[in-house]
Design an enzyme around this catalytic site. Structure first.
Site, short mmCIF file in Angstrom:
data_model
loop_
_atom_site.label_atom_id
_atom_site.label_comp_id
_atom_site.label_asym_id
_atom_site.label_seq_id
_atom_site.Cartn_x
_atom_site.Cartn_y
_atom_site.Cartn_z
N LYS A 185 82.95 67.04 -45.73
CA LYS A 185 84.42 67.09 -45.71
C LYS A 185 84.94 66.13 -44.64
O LYS A 185 84.37 66.04 -43.54
CB LYS A 185 84.86 68.52 -45.41
CG LYS A 185 86.37 68.77 -45.50
CD LYS A 185 86.67 70.25 -45.27
CE LYS A 185 88.15 70.56 -45.46
NZ LYS A 185 88.46 71.99 -45.28
N SER B 13 91.06 74.24 -48.84
CA SER B 13 91.38 72.87 -48.52
C SER B 13 90.20 71.91 -48.70
O SER B 13 90.38 70.69 -48.66
CB SER B 13 91.89 72.76 -47.09
OG SER B 13 90.90 73.18 -46.21
N SER C 92 88.89 78.24 -47.09
CA SER C 92 88.86 76.86 -47.57
C SER C 92 87.53 76.32 -48.05
O SER C 92 87.48 75.20 -48.54
CB SER C 92 89.41 75.93 -46.49
OG SER C 92 90.80 76.16 -46.34
#
Lengths: 442, 101
Positions: free
Chosen positions: A61, A136, A160
């Site tokens: 990420k 997210s 997330s």
């Protein structure tokens, strides 16, 4: 003869070139480095010197630092910023001979539940391009779900990692708070954040977890990880909080309850109640926005990121950078977090939320004395279509089942229930540091 | 929420908002806080020390740790990489806007 790691990387890159144009999971693909690493690892394998993750393809990420690579955090503010050091988890992955194939898209500063708040691009659900991948860690979910990576790292503050995992039909895991070092993870809410893993294969997930977890001097919240982690033992009793089944999509409720009936054959399953679960969203929103507004104070356009105009007076220079560099959702959260921690308003809001967290802590403490784990649905609905959820409150409500694991620091894992993203996923919560026991629940 | 309060908050948060943004955010914040205020219903615990309620952000005991400052020097490439990120540089120094008039 077994195919080489280099051949594997070529296959992955081919798959990516075919599908990434539609899915948009990656911020950057490290094609050359991945192939170069693959060659070196093939050599190490021949010499019998390869690390435990040799040949495992990982995506990271884009809020986790990889030295020399752009660290956008899904934002305008950091669109052109390059990390100047490796996060501890990245150091560990590299040392274990994993291959980091690229950086993954995300909602701006990890604020979002469907990936639509990214300022870089919009990631789509690989199982249905008209629907959201979750957020997210939208790119992490999509890349694992599409098979671009064997495993992806995300960050989980209110769900997330688990949300995109459930939406993209993969396992998603948030470790016990303090099991994985956050050194090199861009902070969202420091008492809630934890780096997590998404993978379709649970065995790969376990291996990656073994590598990235553990005490790190650079993150003192991991001080107990090595001493307290529990590898042996069994989960025998499972509690099902009735609050987890309020306002759930009926198809998901059906498939989760069917799974729970199967669990009854091997575990002692009891219905329980945790009253503060009804308040998880407001408790979380207040604490998270307070911590987020503090974490984002550092963005002032000076040392990195969106540039401040040096001809302006100091305060104006900062204020203009933050106006231009932050999206609407971020501004909204910063303002709420700032408001509720201001001296005049703190007692009514922030202090109350802290007290509420104490109550939740006590309730969970009591419950986890009687059962070894909890079970319930991972998300209240399946992934929605793009454009369907525009209201902030609707968005925030999506986190209702995942948040308590962050507020309490408990480890949690989500497991897809079928090949269909509409059947949803089941979620298990475990006790602190019993992460490895949680992997064994089936 | 009234616009004056939003203006005050935006100054503390150092974000320059336009008048339209302030009006929109004032309304949104009002709605959101209305929903969040259910937290005030939760009856807090009696636990207290010196009459003040104790809050811990952690579910288990961790201790704040201290260490000695150790100075080590980064290699030249890392230093250059850090300087390359400065948004305005002058002869290896970071340039700041004027803070005095």
């Amino acid at each position: 003869m077994e195919s080489s790691v280099e051949e594997k990387i070529h296959r992955k890159l081919e798959l990516i070139s075919k599908m990434e144009g539609e899915i948009n999971a990656f911020v950057e693909i490290y094609e050359n480095e991945a192939l170069q690493s693959a060659k070196e690892i093939d050599k190490k394998i021949k010499e019998g010197k390869a690390g435990p993750l040799a040949g495992i393809v990982i995506g990271i990420k884009n809020n986790i630092c990889i030295k020399g690579k752009t660290l956008t955090c899904g934002s305008e503010m950091l669109k052109k910023h390059h990390a100047t050091y490796d996060a501890t988890v990245v150091e560990k992955l590299k040392a274990a001979d994993a291959i980091i194939i690229g950086s993954l898209n995300m909602d701006e500063f990890a604020c979002g539940s469907d990936g639509t708040f990214s300022k870089i691009k919009i990631t789509k659900n690989p199982h249905d391009l008209s629907r959201v991948p979750g957020g997210s860690s939208s790119g992490s979910g999509a890349a694992a779900g599409a098979g671009f990576c064997d495993a992806t790292l995300g960050s989980d503050t209110g769900g997330s990692v688990r949300c995109p995992a459930a939406f993209c039909n993969a396992y998603g895991f948030k470790p016990t708070y303090g099991m994985v070092s956050r050194y090199g993870l861009s902070d969202m809410a420091m008492t809630l954040d934890q780096i997590g893993i998404i993978a379709k294969d649970k065995e790969v997930m376990k291996k990656v977890f073994k590598t990235i977890s553990g005490t790190d001097k650079k993150d003192q919240t991991t001080q107990l990880a090595d001493a307290k982690r529990i590898r042996k033992g069994e989960i025998k009793t499972i509690g099902v909080p009735k609050e987890f089944f309020e306002s759930i999509d009926s198809r998901i409720e059906k498939s989760v309850k069917a799974k729970i009936r199967q669990l009854e054959k091997r575990y002692e399953v009891t219905e329980i109640s945790i009253p503060t679960l009804r308040y998880t969203v407001p408790i979380y929103q207040l604490l998270m926005t307070a911590e987020l507004s503090s974490a984002l104070q550092r963005y002032d356009g000076m040392r990195y990121g969106y540039p401040a105009d040096r001809n302006e007076e100091l305060y104006t220079a900062f204020a203009k950078v933050r106006e231009a560099g932050f999206g609407k959702e971020i501004k909204r959260r910063i303002l709420i977090g700032t408001y509720i921690t201001m001296k005049e308003f703190k007692d009514a809001w922030y202090t109350k939320a802290l007290s509420a967290r104490e109550v939740m802590k006590k309730e969970f403490g009591e419950v986890m004395k009687k059962v070894d784990a909890l079970a319930g649905p991972a998300m209240p609905t399946g992934p929605w279509k793009f454009g369907e959820r525009m209201n902030p409150l609707e968005m925030y409500a999506a986190d209702t089942l995942t948040i308590a694991a962050n507020l309490t620091g408990l480890p949690a894992i989500v497991e897809p229930l079928s090949n269909s993203i509409d059947d949803g996923a089941i979620q298990y919560y475990g006790r602190h540091f019993e992460d490895e026991l949680l992997f064994n629940v089936e | 929420m009234d616009i004056q309060t939003v203006k005050q908050i935006s100054e503390v948060a150092k974000i320059k908002l336009t008048d339209e943004e302030m009006a929109a955010i004032a309304e949104e914040m009002g709605q959101l806080l209305d929903y969040f205020k259910s937290v005030q219903e939760i009856k807090s615990e009696e636990s207290s020390k010196n009459g003040k309620e104790q809050h811990s952000n952690y579910m288990y005991e961790i201790t704040n740790t201290y260490r000695e400052d150790e100075v080590f020097e980064n290699d030249i490439q890392t230093k250059e990489a850090i300087r390359k990120e400065f948004t305005k540089e002058n002869e290896k120094l970071l340039l700041a806007p004027k803070s005095l008039k």
